[in-house]
Design an enzyme around this catalytic site. Structure first.
Site, PDB file in Angstrom:
ATOM      1  N   GLY A  13       0.814  -1.482   0.308  1.00 14.69           N
ATOM      2  CA  GLY A  13      -0.033   0.539  -0.011  1.00 14.69           C
ATOM      3  C   GLY A  13       1.155   1.101   0.209  1.00 14.69           C
ATOM      4  N   GLY A  16      -0.950   4.881  -1.120  1.00 14.85           N
ATOM      5  CA  GLY A  16      -1.622   5.285  -1.190  1.00 14.85           C
ATOM      6  C   GLY A  16      -1.653   6.884  -0.259  1.00 14.85           C
ATOM      7  N   ILE A  18      -1.957   7.503   2.900  1.00  7.03           N
ATOM      8  CA  ILE A  18      -0.867   7.569   4.062  1.00  7.03           C
ATOM      9  C   ILE A  18       0.139   7.084   3.701  1.00  7.03           C
ATOM     10  CG2 ILE A  18      -1.870   5.541   5.261  1.00  7.03           C
ATOM     11  CD1 ILE A  18      -0.529   8.155   7.032  1.00  7.03           C
ATOM     12  N   GLY A  19       0.909   6.203   2.359  1.00 10.32           N
ATOM     13  CA  GLY A  19       1.415   4.992   2.287  1.00 10.32           C
ATOM     14  C   GLY A  19       2.299   5.812   1.801  1.00 10.32           C
ATOM     15  N   LYS A 135      -9.491  -4.087  12.006  1.00 11.24           N
ATOM     16  CA  LYS A 135      -8.589  -4.014  12.706  1.00 11.24           C
ATOM     17  C   LYS A 135      -8.527  -4.860  14.023  1.00 11.24           C
ATOM     18  CE  LYS A 135      -7.484   0.681  11.733  1.00 11.24           C
ATOM     19  NZ  LYS A 135      -6.696   2.032  11.206  1.00 11.24           N
ATOM     20  N   ARG A 139      -5.722  -8.150  14.345  1.00 21.78           N
ATOM     21  CA  ARG A 139      -5.008  -8.314  15.796  1.00 21.78           C
ATOM     22  C   ARG A 139      -5.102  -9.649  16.518  1.00 21.78           C
ATOM     23  NH1 ARG A 139      -4.659  -2.463  20.195  1.00 21.78           N
ATOM     24  NH2 ARG A 139      -4.043  -1.409  18.324  1.00 21.78           N
TER      25      ARG A 139
END
Length: 795
Positions: A13, A16, A18-19, A135, A139
């Site tokens: 990613g 992207g 934030i990538g 998420k 986890r």
């Protein structure tokens, strides 16, 4: 794995939102990692080719494949020791399979799942939040199934960028009402200067800027022992909505329209949005969590991974309104504007809609390299204009050269204003640069030649004054017109100004000094009398022209017999012959003048004026309660006022005296600035910046534009002025190009900031001695011969 150090990084990613910040931080990390690889789809490779090409040039390995294809993923993992995932929320679920494959690959020792954002295990209620579910599953899978590989959940807190925009959620959904847009969720709109605060606006929230996400990721990579098998919580700062509002009001210089929404209203809107399947329901939930204090961690892990406050962005920097550059190249929709624009613009100006099509698109997509090229090509044009104009103005006349610059301004500004792509914009910038370079050569010559000898310094200062007026005018336009396609109005003003200039040049006379030098003494006297007024005695000024015809005949005979060394005699040089660059540089008579004007041109830049102007905003922002955009305008006002105030000084104190005062003052200011930055004395930094600008106006600002016309005769003034301005453009390029590099290098090697200003202080000391030695005083001297103490002979 106590001694484990990540060397081969795979980023998923990477292209992207934030990538990109994570990727850029990883590839720019020092010391660098051995190999950075990004895994991307063929579709992304095609749509983001420019960005990927830039990465490859930095040594990044690009692997194309399908994340859902086990074979592609396994091939990408070979030889990788650390995997960093930056996958978006919509594909978070894919990570369980990616983690399984990484666990099976023996080379992979560490995995960073995509966790950047709100802490999904902040408290008991977090397990029930709808945006957290994917998420949480990742986890759970990692904790139950990963035995060999280490992992780190990097919890950065929400992005402050998401909190600033009042209208983003509805705008993304396609339904948009400016007056009611999601006011229940709170937010800020810099365009309309509206803010909606939840509850009383005093509730604290922790945020991270997007650039700081990349910094935090690299810091975690540098500290494996502090990061293994943990959920690291990192943040840039903690603020209240009222603090954010105060910062925006400071930056825009205006009071905002503020309304309030209750937390219960936000909860009701959130429930309704989820029930109706609204796409912005997730954002409402996240904003409700933030407003409830769901990001106020008791302790962050910043310190444990070596992140200092000085390494991270501040609220002031994160809330910084953008420059026109960001609107032009489609990075931002708008910066501060004085007047709002129609709400329908939000849709038409979005990068994924019709921003780049049509005759006049709202913006022109450019990467940083393309924008740098478009910007710097103006300087290249300036250098060409400066070099070509001197000889042209000598042969064809000052007036002809100025009319040509007006034409180039019109054409260049028109191309810039109507540009729909990068090449068109670049050509316009180049032509405008040629016109600017030509103007800085011919206009000071013309002004010097029509000015009364006793006031030549005062009139010569008008060149620098006009430059400062232009800078101030353009910065003001940029402050008010940087939105939508209104930025074209900034460039379009150049057309109007050029047309006014062209119209005025129709009525202007040719330079009388040039006419006299070209054997039209009668016309020269007539023009000079017209300029000075019918009752003004021009006898003293024209004394050197008297007997022009006889003198011309006499010089003609001398030129036929020639001088013994084969060069024209000094007297023949003054009669209509115009010397080129090579002739001027080779002639020992003119070489001292060339050395003098080039030294002054280099001193103007190497004493550091542009670097101080660049740094002044960051130095003064914390001291003055106004935006950096307004601060830039204020600095330009100071520069203009001091230039106007100091304009009589060259005629009163002398050219050389003013230059030396300017250099010594700037050198002292540089030294004070360096010490103030090193020891954190911000008041002294502010005083140093203002003093530096003031001393620049005393001499180095205006005097270089008039020196050439006073150090050489008419036959060499064009070439000399061109060489002077060419040297200035070259020096400007070197300072602009290498100042940031040298500054960063010194700061890294020596620690802290401010070291580069010791170098500028050293340059000032050098130029003070050199100019004292090699530059003569020209004040009160009737011609170049008197300046240099020469005596002309005709026998």
């Amino acid at each position: 794995m106590a001694s484990f150090r990540p060397l081969n990084i795979l980023i998923l990613g990477a292209t992207g939102q934030i990538g990109k910040y994570i990727t850029d931080a990883v590839i720019n990390a020092q010391p660098s990692f051995d190999q950075v690889t990004i895994f991307t789809s063929k579709e992304a490779s095609a749509s983001k080719a420019d960005y990927l090409d830039k990465l490859q040039q930095k040594g990044v390995r690009i692997v194309n494949g399908d994340l859902t294809n086990e074979k592609d993923v396994k091939a990408a993992l070979e030889g990788i020791d650390t995997v960093v995932s930056a996958l978006g929320r919509d594909v978070i679920r894919l990570q369980t399979e990616l983690v399984r494959l990484a666990e099976e690959c023996t080379s992979v020792k560490w995995f960073f799942p995509s966790e950047y954002g709100t802490d999904i295990e902040y408290g008991p209620s977090s397990a029930n939040e709808k945006p957290h579910q994917q998420k949480l599953k990742v986890r759970k899978y990692i904790r139950e199934n990963v035995k060999r590989m280490k992992y780190t959940f990097l919890v950065t807190g929400p992005y402050i960028d998401m909190y600033f925009d009042l209208n983003d959620a509805r705008r993304e959904a396609g339904g948009f009402d400016l007056n009611d847009a999601r006011r229940e969720a709170g937010g800020f709109d810099p365009v309309w200067k509206k803010a909606v605060l939840v509850e009383d606006g005093e509730g604290k929230a922790g945020f991270t800027t997007m650039p700081d996400v990349g910094k935090a990721l690299v810091a975690a990579l540098r500290h494996p022992d502090a990061s293994f098998n943990k959920a690291l919580k990192v943040q840039s700062f903690v603020v209240t909505p009222k603090q954010i509002l105060a910062e925006f009001e400071k930056q825009t210089g205006a009071k905002w329209d503020v309304t309030y929404s209750s937390l219960q209203t936000l909860r009701d809107a959130e429930t309704k949005a989820w029930n109706e399947g609204e796409p912005y329901a997730t954002i409402l939930t996240l904003r409700r969590i933030w407003s409830e204090g769901g990001t106020l961690y008791e302790k962050t892990d910043n310190e444990s991974i070596g992140l200092k406050d000085s390494d991270l962005e501040t609220l002031e920097g994160a809330a910084e309104l953008n420059a026109p550059q960001d609107v032009i190249n489609c990075k931002k929709k708008a910066i501060n504007t004085a007047e709002p624009y129609p709400s329908k613009w939000w849709h038409s100006a979005r990068p994924e809609s019709k921003t780049t099509g049509g005759l006049l698109p709202h913006c022109i997509p450019m990467n940083d390299a393309a924008f740098a090229t478009v910007s710097s090509i103006f300087t290249a044009g300036g250098l060409v204009g400066a070099l070509c104009t001197g000889p042209y103005a000598s042969k064809r006349g000052r007036l002809s050269a100025m009319r040509l610059t007006a034409l180039l301004y019109v054409v260049g500004a028109t191309l810039e204003t109507t540009a729909g792509n990068i090449p068109w914009l670049a050509v316009g910038r180049f032509l405008s640069g040629v016109a600017a370079g030509a103007s800085t050569v011919v206009v000071p010559l013309y002004i010097s030649e029509i000015s009364p000898p006793s006031e030549r310094g005062l009139f010569g200062a008008t060149t620098q004054i006009s430059i400062n007026v232009g800078i101030l005018f353009t910065q003001t336009l940029g402050y008010f017109l940087s939105y939508g396609s209104a930025w074209r109005g900034i460039l379009g003003t150049g057309i109007a100004i050029a047309l006014v200039q062209a119209s005025g040049l129709v009525f202007m006379p040719e330079s009388p000094a040039w006419l006299a030098a070209n054997r039209d003494v009668t016309e020269a006297r007539r023009v000079l009398q017209r300029i000075r007024g019918s009752n003004y005695d021009i006898g003293e000024e024209t004394a050197a022209w008297e007997g022009g015809d006889l003198e011309s005949e006499r010089e003609g005979l001398l030129s036929q017999t020639g001088a013994e060394d084969g060069r024209p005699t000094p007297s023949s040089k003054s009669s209509g012959s115009h010397l080129g660059f090579i002739q001027v540089v080779k002639d020992s008579q003119y070489r001292p003048a060339i050395i003098a004007v080039v030294a002054v041109a280099f001193a103007q830049q190497f004493c550091g004026i542009n670097s101080v102007i660049m740094y002044s905003v960051s130095l003064l922002t914390d001291l003055l309660p106004i935006s950096s955009a307004l601060l830039t305008i204020l600095i330009s006002v100071v520069n203009l006022v001091t230039t106007v105030s100091c304009s009589p000084l060259p005629d009163r104190l002398g050219r050389k005296t003013c230059i030396l005062l300017s250099i010594i003052g700037q050198g002292t200011s540089s030294l004070a600035l360096a010490l103030s930055i090193r020891f954190g004395i911000k008041i002294l930094s502010a005083v140093s910046v203002v003093a530096f600008v003031g001393f620049f106006a005393v001499g180095l600002g205006p005097v270089p534009f008039i020196l050439a016309s006073e150090l050489v005769g008419q036959e060499a003034v064009g070439a000399t002025q061109s060489l002077c301005l060419a040297a200035n453009y070259i020096a400007t390029f070197f300072v602009a190009q290498f100042f940031p590099i040298i500054n960063a290098t010194l700061n890294d090697v020596l620690g802290g900031a401010g070291w580069v200003y010791f170098i500028f202080a050293g340059f000032a000391l050098f130029f003070a001695f050199f100019i004292s030695w090699r530059v003569p005083e020209t004040k009160g001297k009737k011609d170049a011969d008197e300046v240099w103490g020469r005596t002309r002979r005709l026998d």
